[in-house]
Design an enzyme around this catalytic site. Structure first.
Site, PDB file in Angstrom:
ATOM      1  N   SER A  69     -11.118  -0.558  -1.115  1.00 52.28           N
ATOM      2  CA  SER A  69      -9.845  -0.515  -0.374  1.00 52.28           C
ATOM      3  C   SER A  69     -10.043  -0.827   1.094  1.00 52.28           C
ATOM      4  O   SER A  69      -9.163  -1.413   1.722  1.00 52.28           O
ATOM      5  CB  SER A  69      -9.239   0.890  -0.436  1.00 52.28           C
ATOM      6  OG  SER A  69      -8.461   1.063  -1.577  1.00 52.28           O
TER       7      SER A  69
ATOM      8  N   HIS B  76      -3.662   6.300   3.298  1.00 47.98           N
ATOM      9  CA  HIS B  76      -4.394   5.108   2.858  1.00 47.98           C
ATOM     10  C   HIS B  76      -3.832   3.829   3.482  1.00 47.98           C
ATOM     11  O   HIS B  76      -4.579   2.982   3.992  1.00 47.98           O
ATOM     12  CB  HIS B  76      -4.312   5.054   1.326  1.00 47.98           C
ATOM     13  CG  HIS B  76      -5.120   3.985   0.675  1.00 47.98           C
ATOM     14  ND1 HIS B  76      -4.631   2.715   0.445  1.00 47.98           N
ATOM     15  CD2 HIS B  76      -6.379   3.999   0.172  1.00 47.98           C
ATOM     16  CE1 HIS B  76      -5.555   1.999  -0.179  1.00 47.98           C
ATOM     17  NE2 HIS B  76      -6.625   2.750  -0.352  1.00 47.98           N
TER      18      HIS B  76
ATOM     19  N   ASP C 203       0.835  -1.207   0.000  1.00 47.87           N
ATOM     20  CA  ASP C 203       0.000   0.000   0.000  1.00 47.87           C
ATOM     21  C   ASP C 203       0.872   1.261   0.000  1.00 47.87           C
ATOM     22  O   ASP C 203       1.953   1.246  -0.600  1.00 47.87           O
ATOM     23  CB  ASP C 203      -0.926  -0.063   1.234  1.00 47.87           C
ATOM     24  CG  ASP C 203      -2.244   0.657   1.027  1.00 47.87           C
ATOM     25  OD1 ASP C 203      -2.211   1.869   0.803  1.00 47.87           O
ATOM     26  OD2 ASP C 203      -3.308   0.014   1.098  1.00 47.87           O
TER      27      ASP C 203
END
Ligand SMILES: *[C@@H]1O[C@H](CO)[C@@H](O)[C@H](O)[C@H]1NC(C)=O
Ligand SMILES: *[C@@H]1O[C@H](CO)[C@@H](O)[C@H](O)[C@H]1NC(C)=O
Ligand SMILES: *[C@@H]1O[C@H](CO)[C@@H](O)[C@H](O)[C@H]1NC(C)=O
Length: 770
Positions: free
Chosen positions: A543, A210, A137
């Site tokens: 996600s 994220h 990620d």
């Protein structure tokens, strides 16, 4: 001796060649190059030396070498150089690089499970602490409370990874919770030039947010109290709070590059992770051209479970990504929590909306003038940067259409122009799907229907020459929402564009308005000028759904260390549910209609049942090779995926068709070439993982208009690990369809003993050729 004029001509010729190659520099592409690694001549001390020597005729250098999930290297090459390299005898293939995006709904260019469920799995102390989840990620913010290592023992002995330190990521960033951290940027920099490290961190540190969010969803520790801007207050915890984390940073400001992603897969499997979580995706291409599919195959062969986000291209069909049958593909559902922020119009009408705005509010019981950014005199209904005239906006609530720039960025544009509030309206494409954002001014989001009502009200007011007014009423956090779950509007949908015989997505998991850890150095809105900070943030996207399944897979692996990745997925699929908390069939958030298998796959994951599924449908590497043979992949392309000398496909072809992969869901696709009757069969094998002596009986719900028979219709097991086969025959009659159209019917087959219910969706698609 050559005459002077002659040598002049030669020089000119050389110059023109030089400029041709300078021109070609512009067209260089990164390729992932697969080689016969066992062919390395002994004069080269390492594979890297050998690979670099293959590039001797070029100006390219090796970006990454791959040794575990793939054999070869990556390099940036012109088409001519690529062609030449391909002709070398030890080079098997060149895969052109794709650039991938994160699957949050947060920024435009990147486009709980409840505690009771999870606690069922967590009763034992240290449950899951031997498991390592690798998160590929944007890196991690190691300072978050969610990654503390209180009461955790040393990492499991099998762990071979390490913590790569860098300027803003000292060795102390890792601990017994975060046991590995690496970053991969050579592929990114080969295309984009050296990164500006005041804008992003050349280290495992997360400068986006994220990766911190997804890692804490998979394996964050218990943190209380957790909330963002006062919303969603309560206990925060990941799915597997005791599992260890290893992060592999591959996503940078301009995206996530395949050459780096494959390097991360290679490192994660070498390091010894048990699960890989990948909330990233791109275009669907055949598996031998898809670096994620290739990396995931190598991981799965090594026993590593790979879950990947389905993508946020919904609600349209054929939008699902990461569709390889050795990947668990996760769509997004809503949860029973929501953040209402309703619009009240001057005429007293109320339009439902959602928001997690937490700053100073609008004056209670005051109505503000309302203006639509798309009305005459404005350049954009989308509230793009510098598109609003402060004279027309000041002191008003501005209505903006969703799309192009990020939702929070629109709020910043309105705020800068002097607006006091914002109402974001969905277009018909987004339908009624709403995402709560952490706005920089009082703002809310309303659905397409609400948006139409708002504009009708404004146009009527303008005809009557009376002012249009409104206010936004923020209602905080609401729990116990019914119905839930629904399929989130943005969640990408089937059918599977690459392998229609494999139902994708596999399952859905929570992906709308998920509270999880956030770097305390970044604004929760993602707007650069926003100076607010928060340890948690609420984000939406597949996600966020994917790491729920990654954490859950770690728990299942902890309970059943001998299960393969396919067995873990089977347990998730056969125990998933399709009813909501009101007892009705699960709905689609985009249009409030009943959802289908192409929206949710087998359904919503159900952790408590998944841990004890009774039977599993297992799949070996050989089965995947047969599947590829039956999907008409060439031996050469199969070898790209499997790395081994491709077996001769003739045996596999005799054995049947691609729908015969021992997948826990069944999908039949019929082409109606003027035939009246069509039939197919599926061979399946189930393994007993429930009670040694158990008798399973069958319930068939045939898809409407089909006849389904199963032989045998009872399965009597005598021991654990025993495998039994059955055959499913599906017959149907042609239906009237216009050329190029198709129809889909859904049913199921269910095996049950007294304790377990093992459900497989059965989908029949009939296509009328053009
Ligand atoms: C890096 O970004 C900063 C902030 O935008 C800028 O001031 C600086 O000039 C950039 N450095 C380079 C080498 O581009
Ligand atoms: C939703 O259901 C309605 C009524 O059943 C139907 O008319 C409509 O076409 C459906 N919408 C979609 C997008 O399937
Ligand atoms: C593979 O090719 C055969 C022969 O042309 C065809 O009958 C079959 O439908 C193909 N299978 C797939 C999955 O494309």
């Amino acid at each position: 001796m050559a005459s002077p004029s002659h040598s002049h001509i030669i020089i000119l010729f050389v110059l023109s060649l030089a400029s041709a190659s300078a021109w070609e520099v512009e067209k260089k592409t990164t390729y992932i190059v697969q080689v016969q690694h066992e062919a390395k001549p002994s004069i080269f001390p390492t594979h890297r030396h050998w690979y670099q020597s293959s590039l001797a005729d070029t100006t390219a250098s090796v970006i990454h070498t791959y040794q575990t999930v793939f054999h070869g290297f990556s390099a940036r090459l012109s088409p001519a150089e690529a062609h030449k390299l391909h002709s070398l005898s030890h080079v098997i293939t060149l895969i052109p690089e794709q650039v991938r995006q994160l699957h949050t709904t947060r920024s435009p260019q990147f486009l709980g499970l409840n505690t009771a469920d999870r606690d069922g799995l967590l009763k034992e102390t240290d449950f899951g602490s031997d498991l390592v989840i690798g998160v590929i990620d944007t890196g991690i913010s190691p300072d978050s409370q969610s990654f503390n290592d209180r009461d955790l023992a040393l990492p499991p002995p099998k762990w071979k990874g390490n913590c790569v330190a860098a300027k803003d990521f000292p060795p102390t960033s890792c601990n017994r919770k975060l046991i590995g951290a690496r970053y991969f940027c050579a592929g990114y920099e080969a295309t984009n030039g050296k990164m500006n490290d005041t804008l992003e961190s050349r280290s495992p540190r997360d400068s986006d947010g994220h990766g911190t969010h997804t890692a804490s969803i998979a394996a964050g520790r218990y943190v209380f109290p957790a909330s963002t801007m006062g919303y969603a207050r309560g206990m925060a915890a990941g799915m597997a709070p005791k599992a260890r984390l290893a992060v592999y940073k591959v996503c940078w400001n301009a995206g996530c590059y395949d050459s780096d992603i494959l390097a991360a897969f290679d490192a994660a499997v070498t390091d010894g992770v048990d699960v890989i979580s990948l909330s990233v995706g791109g275009a669907v291409v055949p598996y031998h051209l898809d670096a994620i599919a290739v990396g995931a195959f190598g991981a799965s062969e090594a026993g590593v479970f790979v879950s990947a986000s389905a993508g946020n291209g919904g609600p349209g069909g054929l939008t699902v990504t990461n569709v390889a049958p050795w990947v668990t593909t996760v769509g997004a559902g809503t949860i029973d929590r929501d953040f209402p922020a309703d619009v009240m119009l001057g005429n007293g009408k109320v339009i439902g909306g959602v928001s997690v705005y937490g700053g100073p509010g609008l004056t209670p019981s005051r109505l503000y003038p309302l203006v639509y950014a798309g009305s005459d005199g404005y350049s954009s209904s989308l509230c793009l940067e510098d598109s609003l005239d402060p004279k027309s906006v000041r002191g008003k609530i501005v209505v903006c259409d969703r799309g192009v720039n990020s939702r929070a960025a629109k709020g910043e544009v309105v705020k800068k122009a002097g607006g006091v509030g914002m109402i974001l309206t969905n277009g018909p494409f987004d339908g009624e799907g709403l995402v709560a954002d952490c706005h920089v001014l009082p703002a809310t989001s309303v659905g397409a229907g609400g948006g139409d009502e708002l504009r009708r009200y404004m146009s009527l007011a303008s005809q009557l020459r009376s002012p249009a007014t409104a206010t936004i009423i923020f209602k905080g956090t609401r729990l116990g929402i019914k119905p839930a779950p629904k399929v989130a509007s943005f969640s990408a949908r089937g059918p599977n564009p690459e392998s229609p015989e494999i139902l994708k997505p596999d399952v859905i998991a929570p992906g709308l308005n998920i509270l999880a850890a956030w770097p305390s150095t970044l604004a929760p809105s993602g707007v650069p000028s926003d100076e607010r900070r928060s340890e948690f943030n609420i984000l939406s996207g597949t996600s966020m759904a994917c790491p729920h399944v990654s954490g859950l897979a770690a728990l299942l692996k902890a309970a059943h260390p001998d299960w393969s990745p396919a067995a873990i997925r089977s347990a998730l699929i056969t125990t998933a549910y399709t009813l909501d908390n009101g007892g009705g069939p699960m709905l689609d958030e985009s249009n409030a209609n009943v959802s289908s298998v192409f929206d949710y796959g087998a359904g919503h994951v159900h952790p408590d049942s998944a841990i004890n599924p009774g039977l599993v449908y297992d799949i070996s590497t050989y089965d995947y090779v047969d599947f590829l043979c039956n999907s008409n992949y060439t031996s050469h392309n199969i070898r790209v995926i499997t790395r081994n000398q491709a077996s001769d496909c003739s045996g596999a072809k005799r054995a049947g068709h691609s729908g015969n992969l021992n997948y826990p869901s069944l999908s039949a696709v019929f082409q109606q070439y003027g035939k009246q009757h069509m039939s197919t069969h599926f061979i399946r094998t189930v393994t007993n993982v429930g009670d040694p002596n158990s008798l399973y009986t069958l319930t068939i719900a045939p898809p409407p208009g089909t006849e389904v028979t199963v032989e045998p219709d009872t399965l009597a097991f005598r021991r654990l690990g025993q495998k039994l086969n059955f055959l499913v025959r599906v017959q149907t009659r042609a239906v009237k369809l216009s050329p190029g159209s198709s129809t889909v019917k859904t049913g199921s087959i269910v095996w049950s003993d007294t304790k377990h219910t093992v459900t497989s969706p059965l989908v029949v698609t009939m296509q009328q050729p053009l």
